[in-house]
Design an enzyme around this catalytic site. Structure first.
Site, PDB file in Angstrom:
ATOM      1  N   GLU A   1      61.133  76.866  25.374  1.00  0.00           N
ATOM      2  CA  GLU A   1      59.800  77.394  25.670  1.00  0.00           C
ATOM      3  C   GLU A   1      59.890  78.680  26.471  1.00  0.00           C
ATOM      4  O   GLU A   1      59.095  79.603  26.279  1.00  0.00           O
ATOM      5  CB  GLU A   1      58.992  76.340  26.435  1.00  0.00           C
ATOM      6  CG  GLU A   1      57.542  76.731  26.721  1.00  0.00           C
ATOM      7  CD  GLU A   1      57.339  77.413  28.074  1.00  0.00           C
ATOM      8  OE1 GLU A   1      56.222  77.874  28.348  1.00  0.00           O
ATOM      9  OE2 GLU A   1      58.314  77.514  28.855  1.00  0.00           O
ATOM     10  N   GLU A   2      60.848  78.757  27.382  1.00  0.00           N
ATOM     11  CA  GLU A   2      60.896  79.859  28.328  1.00  0.00           C
ATOM     12  C   GLU A   2      61.237  81.199  27.688  1.00  0.00           C
ATOM     13  O   GLU A   2      60.865  82.245  28.218  1.00  0.00           O
ATOM     14  CB  GLU A   2      61.902  79.551  29.452  1.00  0.00           C
ATOM     15  CG  GLU A   2      61.572  78.318  30.280  1.00  0.00           C
ATOM     16  CD  GLU A   2      60.352  78.504  31.171  1.00  0.00           C
ATOM     17  OE1 GLU A   2      59.719  79.582  31.125  1.00  0.00           O
ATOM     18  OE2 GLU A   2      60.018  77.564  31.909  1.00  0.00           O
TER      19      GLU A   2
ATOM     20  N   ASP B   1      63.684  72.879  28.343  1.00  0.00           N
ATOM     21  CA  ASP B   1      64.529  73.880  28.989  1.00  0.00           C
ATOM     22  C   ASP B   1      63.996  74.285  30.355  1.00  0.00           C
ATOM     23  O   ASP B   1      62.830  74.065  30.693  1.00  0.00           O
ATOM     24  CB  ASP B   1      64.665  75.113  28.100  1.00  0.00           C
ATOM     25  CG  ASP B   1      63.324  75.753  27.754  1.00  0.00           C
ATOM     26  OD1 ASP B   1      62.367  75.013  27.476  1.00  0.00           O
ATOM     27  OD2 ASP B   1      63.227  76.998  27.753  1.00  0.00           O
TER      28      ASP B   1
END
Length: 484
Positions: free
Chosen positions: A144-145, A77
């Site tokens: 992940e963000e 992402d």
């Protein structure tokens, strides 16, 4: 020049393909489909799991079958941020890349080099006939963000390697061996409204700030749009009691907010004093943030259409006070690692929702989990006192440095061999997935590194072209040494 003409050719060509795939956090179906299709096209073994992680596996270069399996890891992402005037649909539009001298950037949006270049580099290693390596696994995680969902959902056995190279750092020549943990505090404040008094309405807007990564760039002294707007409202309220009709600022939890806006009502008798103070305030914050901020950032107050309702007076007063008082920025520095931010806080977003609530999101980071929790509890206490319902989301652990790491020594030796100097060894005040990997697979030996990226999590994000070449050379040399 197009990015497909840059070197290393394989990395940039794959990254170009990735930029054509919309992939904001929590919207990764298209990216997962692209990765699976790419693996099929290249006859690469692959697997997916229930959260959306993708794993690709290739055998060793002939003669190196007994070498340890190495995991090359990145995340699918990207942070979706754009300039206010740019028309871009992150769910459907490709990123438009530009070669700008020594850098690659995007047209008015985040580039997605974080971590598209990490993914592209891992994928290039799987098909580069010139590399010497043992068995390789590419682990490309989701979301992940926000929430580290892929790392949290990873099941033991999905990957088999005991060495993990995280390709999600942002400064070439730096080897990362530790990172901060974090937690997101979400405060939901029910609001009641009252009839607006007779007065003049003004839109107060702060915009054009640099923003940036709320971990990596929290120590640079940049302005937080939400806090500076709250500061103005708090101080202006002492000149003339304000009626607050609307407030909005920031966006993602891991990005320093660049823009914020409020609509307020001022009595007609105090209007001149209010606008005069606004002009003084603008001059003051431009002076305070000189050198740290864009010199042309805007603080503007303009008269606007009257509103029928405002937030109930005491509630609005309490909200402005809490936003102004909210911990923000660097809270403490590490004692054991000079120059490292230990604990920080980012007043990330303030949003008025349609269900008559205001949602305040604050992101805490710390290399000490107990300090992370302490600062989150302080924020919960602050907003709880004004009637907000507080919840904690997306908590993740830090990664404790291991200076005796074998893969770290290989990375150091490889860097010295290629570039004739020592790399920097550091821990980051940012969240990586590595701490969660280590929780699930305690035998992992890990190091994180990457090319030089600037202004990630903002529309100014750019990747240094030369550093991508050096990054790939370093990774190739490390794989060669690990295969011996």
């Amino acid at each position: 020049m197009k990015i497909t003409e840059l070197k290393p050719a394989l990395v940039w060509q794959i990254f170009d393909e990735i930029t054509q795939v919309p992939r904001p956090t929590h919207h990764l179906d298209k990216m997962k489909a692209f990765l699976v299709d790419w693996a099929k096209r290249h006859n690469i073994e692959y697997a997916t799991d229930e959260v959306g992680n993708v794993m690709m596996r290739v055998p060793a270069t002939p003669g190196h079958e007994n070498a340890p399996t190495v995991i090359l890891q990145g995340h699918q992402d990207m942070v979706a941020e754009k300039l206010p005037e740019v028309q871009h649909d992150f769910l459907n539009d490709p990123i438009q890349t530009v070669v700008d001298g020594e850098w690659v950037r995007a047209k008015g949006t985040t580039l997605g080099a974080d971590n598209g270049l990490g993914c592209a580099t891992a994928m290039a290693c799987l098909i580069d006939p010139d590399l010497v390596h043992g068995p390789l696994e590419a682990l490309l995680t989701v979301d992940e963000e926000q929430g580290l969902i892929g790392a949290n959902g990873l099941k033991p056995g999905f990957v088999t390697g005991k060495i993990l190279l995280n390709l999600d750092s942002e400064e070439m020549g730096h080897l990362v061996i530790g990172c901060a943990g974090g937690k997101v505090t979400v405060c939901s404040l029910p609001i009641t409204k009252q009839k607006a008094p007779d007065g003049l309405f003004y839109e107060v807007r702060l915009g054009g700030l640099k923003g940036g990564h709320s971990g990596m760039e929290i120590n640079l002294g940049r302005a937080n749009a939400n806090q500076q707007l709250a500061r103005f409202l708090w101080e202006a309220d002492r000149i003339s009691p304000l009626g607050l009709s609307y407030i909005d600022g920031g966006g993602l939890a891991n990005a320093i907010p660049r823009d914020a806006v409020a609509v307020v009502c001022v009595s007609r008798d105090d209007a001149e004093a209010f606008t005069g103070f606004a002009a003084d305030f603008s001059n003051m914050i431009h002076a305070e943030f000189e050198g740290a901020e864009n010199p042309d950032f805007k603080f503007e107050v303009r008269e606007c259409e009257p509103q029928a309702e405002i937030i109930e007076d005491q509630l609005a007063h309490n909200l402005i006070a809490a936003l102004f008082a909210c911990p923000n920025g660097v809270q403490s520095m590490s004692v054991s690692i000079p120059g490292l931010v230990e604990t920080s806080c980012n007043l990330a977003s303030v949003k008025m929702l349609q269900d008559n609530t205001i949602e305040i999101t604050v992101h805490q980071r710390s290399s000490v989990d107990s300090r992370r929790d302490e600062i989150a509890d302080r924020i919960a206490a602050l907003f709880g006192m004004i009637g907000a319902d507080v919840n904690f989301d997306d908590a993740y652990v830090g990664w404790r440095p291991n200076t005796d790491s074998h893969v770290l020594k290989v990375a150091e030796e490889s860097y010295r061999h290629l570039f004739g100097k020592d790399p920097e060894i550091e821990a980051l005040h940012a969240g990586l997935e590595t701490g969660l990997f280590l929780e699930k697979m305690p035998d992992l030996d890990m190091v994180s590194f990457g090319p030089t990226l600037k202004d990630i999590h903002s529309p100014g994000e750019k990747a240094n072209i030369k550093s991508v070449q050096e990054f790939y050379e370093l990774l190739a040399e490390m794989l060669r040494r690990l295969a011996q």
